[in-house]
Design a protein around this motif. Structure first.
Motif, PDB file in Angstrom:
ATOM      1  N   ASN A   1      -6.643  -1.406   2.115  1.00  0.00           N
ATOM      2  CA  ASN A   1      -6.235  -0.060   1.799  1.00  0.00           C
ATOM      3  C   ASN A   1      -4.971  -0.044   0.830  1.00  0.00           C
ATOM      4  OD1 ASN A   1      -8.534   1.250   3.238  1.00  0.00           O
ATOM      5  ND2 ASN A   1      -7.059   2.064   4.248  1.00  0.00           N
ATOM      6  N   MET A   2      -6.031   0.392  -0.145  1.00  0.00           N
ATOM      7  CA  MET A   2      -4.761   0.111  -1.727  1.00  0.00           C
ATOM      8  C   MET A   2      -3.201   0.995  -1.424  1.00  0.00           C
ATOM      9  SD  MET A   2      -4.093  -0.598  -4.848  1.00  0.00           S
ATOM     10  CE  MET A   2      -5.853  -1.650  -4.846  1.00  0.00           C
ATOM     11  N   TYR A   3      -3.953   2.819  -0.879  1.00  0.00           N
ATOM     12  CA  TYR A   3      -2.404   3.382  -0.659  1.00  0.00           C
ATOM     13  C   TYR A   3      -2.999   3.811   0.591  1.00  0.00           C
ATOM     14  CZ  TYR A   3      -4.094   3.673  -5.645  1.00  0.00           C
ATOM     15  OH  TYR A   3      -4.660   3.219  -7.328  1.00  0.00           O
ATOM     16  N   GLU A   4      -1.824   2.803   1.518  1.00  0.00           N
ATOM     17  CA  GLU A   4      -1.295   3.448   2.864  1.00  0.00           C
ATOM     18  C   GLU A   4      -2.815   3.444   3.621  1.00  0.00           C
ATOM     19  OE1 GLU A   4       1.013   6.484   2.917  1.00  0.00           O
ATOM     20  OE2 GLU A   4       2.427   4.973   3.199  1.00  0.00           O
TER      21      GLU A   4
ATOM     22  N   GLU B   1      -9.640   2.119  -2.283  1.00  0.00           N
ATOM     23  CA  GLU B   1      -8.818   2.280  -3.539  1.00  0.00           C
ATOM     24  C   GLU B   1      -9.968   3.207  -4.547  1.00  0.00           C
ATOM     25  OE1 GLU B   1     -10.134  -0.983  -5.724  1.00  0.00           O
ATOM     26  OE2 GLU B   1     -11.962  -2.308  -4.131  1.00  0.00           O
TER      27      GLU B   1
ATOM     28  N   ALA C   1       0.578  -0.943   0.285  1.00  0.00           N
ATOM     29  CA  ALA C   1       0.201   0.097  -0.153  1.00  0.00           C
ATOM     30  C   ALA C   1       0.488   1.461  -0.292  1.00  0.00           C
ATOM     31  CB  ALA C   1      -0.879  -0.063   0.777  1.00  0.00           C
TER      32      ALA C   1
ATOM     33  N   ARG D   1       1.717   1.922  -3.471  1.00  0.00           N
ATOM     34  CA  ARG D   1       1.436   2.360  -4.393  1.00  0.00           C
ATOM     35  C   ARG D   1       0.597   3.357  -4.354  1.00  0.00           C
ATOM     36  NH1 ARG D   1      -1.105  -2.939  -3.638  1.00  0.00           N
ATOM     37  NH2 ARG D   1      -2.470  -2.503  -2.174  1.00  0.00           N
ATOM     38  N   TYR D   2       1.244   4.353  -2.966  1.00  0.00           N
ATOM     39  CA  TYR D   2       0.530   5.600  -2.400  1.00  0.00           C
ATOM     40  C   TYR D   2       1.924   6.797  -3.149  1.00  0.00           C
ATOM     41  CZ  TYR D   2       0.067   9.597   0.097  1.00  0.00           C
ATOM     42  OH  TYR D   2      -0.460  10.666   0.393  1.00  0.00           O
TER      43      TYR D   2
END
Length: 256
Positions: free
Chosen positions: A237-240, A244, A43, A46-47
């Motif tokens: 979660n997708m980003y920290e 998404e 995550a 990705r962030y």
């Protein structure tokens, strides 16, 4: 007669081998330290990738350069397809009694949302007309023209101003909404009630940092099928700290 002193000489190949082994050991040590002392989960990666993509997109937009890598910010048609492009990249051509709609939430607090109506991208990160809070487009259903658009600021705005803005939207108008960043700081029960009266079934459950997109109309007789949300869950979660991106698309009826 004095004895000649003989000094041992190291073979060049041996020296090179020692240097190589030392370099490899140092590289391995760095990787081990980074992995176990400074772990980076998926995550977080990705962030950071999202942030770099946003910075690249902003630079290209400012310089007027090629934006071929900016599919996160704008909807594009496949240029190799001979068929005419579908409005807002909706899978099918919408019938005359409906409008093509695509609404995409923001990605974390980095990339803003996109709202496309009847083939026109009204709001997007690239257009630089989005902001934290509820990004909204109000459309005249009779003419299909955009009456107004903007964002109801959830950071520096006032809840009273947001509720007054929403209540002033006339019955029958089409309302398109997408969240960006965290909308809850100014999200009161009154605001939830008004959005529910437009056909929302999920707004009452929206929590901090959830992503939510919606299309409806004031005074709706039925609940809108044009609504989705993704939930802020630290385990998924997708980003920290952010879930998404959520997106809806389809043919919104002119009369419903």
């Amino acid at each position: 007669m004095s004895a000649t002193e003989v000094r041992p000489r190291l073979h060049p190949g041996l020296i090179a081998s020692v240097i190589f082994v030392c370099a490899a050991a140092m590289a391995a040590a760095v990787l081990i330290i980074r992995k176990y002392c400074f772990p980076v989960n998926d995550a977080t990666y990705r962030y950071s990738l999202l942030q770099r993509q946003e910075e690249r997109g902003t630079t290209l937009a400012e310089e007027g350069g090629d934006d071929s890598g900016m599919d996160y910010f704008a909807y594009k048609e496949d240029q190799t397809t001979p068929a005419p492009p579908k409005k807002c990249s909706v899978e099918k051509n919408c019938p005359p009694d409906s409008f093509a709609v695509r609404i995409k939430s923001g990605a974390a607090n980095v990339v803003g949302p996109t709202i496309c109506f009847d083939g026109q991208i009204v709001m997007s990160h690239v257009k630089n007309n989005v902001g934290p809070g509820f990004n909204i487009v109000v459309v005249n259903r009779e003419t299909g023209t955009v009456d107004k658009s903007g964002y109801l600021n959830s950071k520096s705005g006032q809840s009273e101003d947001i509720i007054n803005y929403l209540r002033a939207i006339e019955p029958g108008k089409i309302v398109l909404l997408a969240t960006f960043d965290d909308v809850t700081p100014k999200l009161t029960d009154e605001i939830r009630d008004v959005l529910e009266s437009m056909g929302s079934t999920l707004i009452k459950t929206v929590k901090s940092k959830d992503n939510w997109v919606f299309a409806g109309r004031p005074g709706a007789a039925e609940k809108s099928p044009f609504e989705k949300m993704t939930i802020n869950d630290s385990k998924k979660n997708m980003y920290e700290d952010w879930p998404e991106v959520v997106e809806i698309s389809g043919c919104f009826p002119k009369n419903s």
